[in-house]
Design an enzyme around this catalytic site. Structure first.
Site, PDB file in Angstrom:
ATOM      1  N   THR A 132       3.517  16.969  10.442  1.00  0.00           N
ATOM      2  CA  THR A 132       4.842  17.097  11.005  1.00  0.00           C
ATOM      3  C   THR A 132       4.980  16.303  12.473  1.00  0.00           C
ATOM      4  O   THR A 132       4.163  16.253  13.289  1.00  0.00           O
ATOM      5  CB  THR A 132       5.299  18.575  11.324  1.00  0.00           C
ATOM      6  OG1 THR A 132       5.087  19.184   9.948  1.00  0.00           O
ATOM      7  CG2 THR A 132       6.658  18.731  11.602  1.00  0.00           C
ATOM      8  N   GLU A 250      -2.565  24.924  -1.163  1.00  0.00           N
ATOM      9  CA  GLU A 250      -1.955  25.152   0.035  1.00  0.00           C
ATOM     10  C   GLU A 250      -0.867  26.117  -0.219  1.00  0.00           C
ATOM     11  O   GLU A 250      -0.692  27.373   0.514  1.00  0.00           O
ATOM     12  CB  GLU A 250      -1.553  24.008   0.827  1.00  0.00           C
ATOM     13  CG  GLU A 250      -2.685  23.170   1.278  1.00  0.00           C
ATOM     14  CD  GLU A 250      -2.207  21.586   1.638  1.00  0.00           C
ATOM     15  OE1 GLU A 250      -3.131  20.884   1.520  1.00  0.00           O
ATOM     16  OE2 GLU A 250      -0.920  21.561   2.174  1.00  0.00           O
ATOM     17  N   ARG A 251      -0.250  25.894  -1.021  1.00  0.00           N
ATOM     18  CA  ARG A 251       1.129  26.859  -1.317  1.00  0.00           C
ATOM     19  C   ARG A 251       0.778  28.075  -1.726  1.00  0.00           C
ATOM     20  O   ARG A 251       1.346  29.174  -1.714  1.00  0.00           O
ATOM     21  CB  ARG A 251       2.140  25.967  -2.117  1.00  0.00           C
ATOM     22  CG  ARG A 251       2.869  24.952  -1.488  1.00  0.00           C
ATOM     23  CD  ARG A 251       3.705  24.080  -1.932  1.00  0.00           C
ATOM     24  NE  ARG A 251       4.093  23.113  -0.964  1.00  0.00           N
ATOM     25  CZ  ARG A 251       4.465  21.774  -1.236  1.00  0.00           C
ATOM     26  NH1 ARG A 251       4.798  21.548  -2.552  1.00  0.00           N
ATOM     27  NH2 ARG A 251       5.020  21.069  -0.216  1.00  0.00           N
TER      28      ARG A 251
HETATM   29  C1  LIG Z   1       4.235  28.225  13.054  1.00  0.00           C
HETATM   30  C2  LIG Z   1       4.296  26.830  12.221  1.00  0.00           C
HETATM   31  C3  LIG Z   1       3.255  26.316  11.737  1.00  0.00           C
HETATM   32  C4  LIG Z   1       3.147  25.084  11.195  1.00  0.00           C
HETATM   33  N1  LIG Z   1       1.877  24.475  11.032  1.00  0.00           N
HETATM   34  C5  LIG Z   1       1.667  23.078  10.629  1.00  0.00           C
HETATM   35  C6  LIG Z   1       0.651  22.361  10.692  1.00  0.00           C
HETATM   36  O1  LIG Z   1      -0.508  22.983  10.601  1.00  0.00           O
HETATM   37  N2  LIG Z   1       0.633  21.078  10.323  1.00  0.00           N
HETATM   38  C7  LIG Z   1       1.720  20.214   9.984  1.00  0.00           C
HETATM   39  O2  LIG Z   1       1.880  19.204  10.039  1.00  0.00           O
HETATM   40  N3  LIG Z   1       3.058  21.182  10.008  1.00  0.00           N
HETATM   41  C8  LIG Z   1       3.188  22.340  10.337  1.00  0.00           C
HETATM   42  N4  LIG Z   1       4.284  22.990  10.703  1.00  0.00           N
HETATM   43  C9  LIG Z   1       5.644  22.184  10.440  1.00  0.00           C
HETATM   44  C10 LIG Z   1       6.299  22.751   9.178  1.00  0.00           C
HETATM   45  O3  LIG Z   1       5.531  22.402   8.005  1.00  0.00           O
HETATM   46  C11 LIG Z   1       7.708  22.094   9.191  1.00  0.00           C
HETATM   47  O4  LIG Z   1       8.250  22.638  10.365  1.00  0.00           O
HETATM   48  C12 LIG Z   1       8.344  22.022   7.921  1.00  0.00           C
HETATM   49  O5  LIG Z   1       7.791  21.172   6.942  1.00  0.00           O
HETATM   50  C13 LIG Z   1       9.938  21.544   8.070  1.00  0.00           C
HETATM   51  O6  LIG Z   1       9.936  20.329   8.713  1.00  0.00           O
HETATM   52  P1  LIG Z   1      10.878  20.392   9.855  1.00  0.00           P
HETATM   53  O7  LIG Z   1      10.708  21.503  10.897  1.00  0.00           O
HETATM   54  O8  LIG Z   1      11.118  18.911  10.478  1.00  0.00           O
HETATM   55  O9  LIG Z   1      12.313  20.661   9.181  1.00  0.00           O
HETATM   56  P2  LIG Z   1      13.395  19.321   8.542  1.00  0.00           P
HETATM   57  O10 LIG Z   1      12.640  18.542   7.712  1.00  0.00           O
HETATM   58  O11 LIG Z   1      14.106  18.793   9.655  1.00  0.00           O
HETATM   59  O12 LIG Z   1      14.198  20.371   7.747  1.00  0.00           O
HETATM   60  C14 LIG Z   1      15.514  21.207   8.479  1.00  0.00           C
HETATM   61  C15 LIG Z   1      16.061  21.893   7.316  1.00  0.00           C
HETATM   62  O13 LIG Z   1      16.563  20.806   6.467  1.00  0.00           O
HETATM   63  C16 LIG Z   1      16.244  21.389   4.875  1.00  0.00           C
HETATM   64  N5  LIG Z   1      16.199  20.018   3.954  1.00  0.00           N
HETATM   65  C17 LIG Z   1      15.425  19.168   4.693  1.00  0.00           C
HETATM   66  N6  LIG Z   1      15.560  18.187   3.394  1.00  0.00           N
HETATM   67  C18 LIG Z   1      16.279  18.666   2.534  1.00  0.00           C
HETATM   68  C19 LIG Z   1      16.612  18.229   1.192  1.00  0.00           C
HETATM   69  N7  LIG Z   1      16.267  17.086   0.727  1.00  0.00           N
HETATM   70  N8  LIG Z   1      17.524  19.121   0.446  1.00  0.00           N
HETATM   71  C20 LIG Z   1      17.749  20.238   1.028  1.00  0.00           C
HETATM   72  N9  LIG Z   1      17.372  20.759   2.232  1.00  0.00           N
HETATM   73  C21 LIG Z   1      16.734  19.843   3.086  1.00  0.00           C
HETATM   74  C22 LIG Z   1      14.975  22.117   5.172  1.00  0.00           C
HETATM   75  O14 LIG Z   1      14.828  22.817   4.013  1.00  0.00           O
HETATM   76  C23 LIG Z   1      15.287  22.707   6.435  1.00  0.00           C
HETATM   77  O15 LIG Z   1      16.072  23.983   6.330  1.00  0.00           O
HETATM   78  C24 LIG Z   1       4.219  24.339  11.179  1.00  0.00           C
HETATM   79  C25 LIG Z   1       5.477  24.983  11.394  1.00  0.00           C
HETATM   80  C26 LIG Z   1       5.662  25.916  12.176  1.00  0.00           C
HETATM   81  C27 LIG Z   1       6.792  26.429  12.743  1.00  0.00           C
END
Ligand SMILES: Cc1cc2nc3c(=O)[nH]c(=O)nc-3n(C[C@H](O)[C@H](O)[C@H](O)COP(=O)(O)OP(=O)(O)OC[C@H]3O[C@@H](n4cnc5c(N)ncnc54)[C@H](O)[C@@H]3O)c2cc1C
Length: 385
Positions: A132, A250-251
């Site tokens: 991310t 993972e899931r």
């Molecule tokens: C505590 C914590 C631990 C984490 N650990 C890791 C880690 O170890 N490694 C790592 O790489 N990441 C990690 N993450 C990141 C996490 O995987 C991401 O936050 C997550 O994948 C969502 O990405 P984003 O936050 O950029 O949200 P965005 O991608 O910006 O999404 C925002 C919203 O839009 C929605 N959305 C996006 N695209 C679509 C679509 N096509 N259709 C409908 N809705 C959509 C999403 O579902 C969400 O509700 C962690 C996050 C947290 C908070």
């Protein structure tokens, strides 16, 4: 807690039950006394990893020849479940053992496996996976971090955020573009050994609403040079394929954690409503309580049976990405609903962090977001309609 007298996970055998007991004792003795302090400091003590390594809790499903426990996903499940039952949300072993070590074992060269896996199993190395970025999470193809080949090195530039184990990790699997114009095919996994990486910087340990003992960080890469031998595997451009292959496992780990959280919520709540009284009777004696908790127990049981079925399939090499996505979104959705319903029965006490139900509530929220958001999971399922 056993959901129904007589129900036993089909993958659980005698050896795993012995492991279950040993791991539960380890967490109770070595970790539980520190949980509150770890929550205050925002991470576990670094030596918690070494203790876990010594106890055989790390890399349980990695081959023995690479220092692992020689087990399979069932061993990881037992270890993750006991961690959940003990209420230790901050120890990022699922990422370390369940994800990063498996990337190395599945795609690494012999040299990479021998170099990193034994130290991951002992806890000398802590692993993290950095996908991310501030600008992109769900849309992984949009990552901006680059790894440019210059001679016998990659020069890594970019920024990551929300990275679990980010403050403690010294081996980070970084998703980067080796060919920025190549889309998914231009993505590779670059292993950054932080102890030797000039230009690598850890940002803030982010303040979260839950999972407070888990370090979740920003990471910065400024002209970080790593040898080309730190490309995971031997071929550039395989990053997306490698990520996709590991996603079902993972899931499923997230779904397993959701099941445990639901079961613990039910246990705490059932105990509480049997003790607490109002209007001259136990809270449990109100029909509303009985019906709501009956619904919760039914759904938690359905979740468990479904996840067990997924686990059996995974152990058999047959868990497909769609079923894993179903398990991830549905169990984490139910986890949040059930914990919310349960918390209500505690009245004001449910809002107090000293009550485990409050921690379950704040810890649960992220489950619908990380590991691929639940919307993305539904998109994956919808593609098969
Ligand atoms: C505590 C914590 C631990 C984490 N650990 C890791 C880690 O170890 N490694 C790592 O790489 N990441 C990690 N993450 C990141 C996490 O995987 C991401 O936050 C997550 O994948 C969502 O990405 P984003 O936050 O950029 O949200 P965005 O991608 O910006 O999404 C925002 C919203 O839009 C929605 N959305 C996006 N695209 C679509 C679509 N096509 N259709 C409908 N809705 C959509 C999403 O579902 C969400 O509700 C962690 C996050 C947290 C908070």
């Amino acid at each position: 807690m056993s959901l129904n007298a007589g129900y036993k996970s089909p993958w659980l055998n005698e050896e795993l039950e012995i492991l279950q007991g040993a791991v539960a004792k380890f967490y109770e003795r070595e970790f539980q006394p520190h949980v509150e302090r770890w929550e205050d400091q925002g991470c576990v003590d670094r030596d918690a990893w070494l203790k876990a390594g010594e106890a055989g809790i790390l890399c349980a499903s990695i081959k023995e020849e690479y220092g692992g426990g020689g087990g399979n996903f069932a061993h990881e499940m037992v270890i993750a479940e006991e961690q959940g039952r003990a209420g230790i949300s901050g120890f990022g072993n699922s990422v370390h053992s369940g994800i990063v070590a498996h990337y190395v074992q599945s795609y690494g060269t012999e040299e990479q496996k021998k170099k990193w896996l034994p130290k991951m199993a002992s806890g000398e190395i802590v692993g993290a996976i950095a996908m991310t970025e501030p600008g992109t999470g769900s849309d992984l193809q949009g990552v901006k971090t680059t790894a440019k080949k210059v001679g016998n090195q990659y020069v890594v530039n970019g920024q990551k955020t929300f990275i679990t184990n980010g403050q403690q990790a010294n081996l980070i699997c970084v998703v980067a573009k080796t060919d920025p114009a190549g889309g998914a095919k231009g993505t590779s996994l670059i292993m950054v050994e932080t102890d030797e990486a000039e230009g690598f910087r850890r940002g803030r340990n982010l303040k979260k609403m839950g999972q407070k003992a888990q370090d979740t960080s920003e990471l910065f890469f400024d002209e970080v040079k790593v040898p080309t031998s730190n490309l995971l595997g031997t071929e550039e451009g395989k990053g997306f394929f490698q990520l996709m292959q590991q996603l079902p496992q993972e899931r499923l780990i997230i779904a397993v954690n959701a099941c445990v959280a639901m079961e613990m919520a039910l246990k705490y709540t059932t105990d509480y409503v049997k003790e607490r009284t109002a209007f001259g009777q136990r809270i449990l004696d109100f029909q509303n309580t009985q019906f709501k908790l009956a619904e919760c127990k039914t759904e938690a049981t359905i979740a468990r049976v479904f996840v067990d079925d997924c686990a059996v399939k995974l152990l058999d090499g047959k868990l497909d990405a769609t079923t894993a996505a179903m398990a991830k979104w549905w169990t984490t959705q139910k986890e949040n609903e059930i914990i919310d319903t349960c918390l209500q029965f505690f009245g004001g006490y449910g809002y107090m962090m000293e009550y485990p139900i409050a921690k379950l509530y704040t810890n649960a929220r992220i489950q619908k977001i990380y590991g691929g958001t639940n919307e993305i999971m539904k998109m994956l399922v919808a593609r098969t309609l």
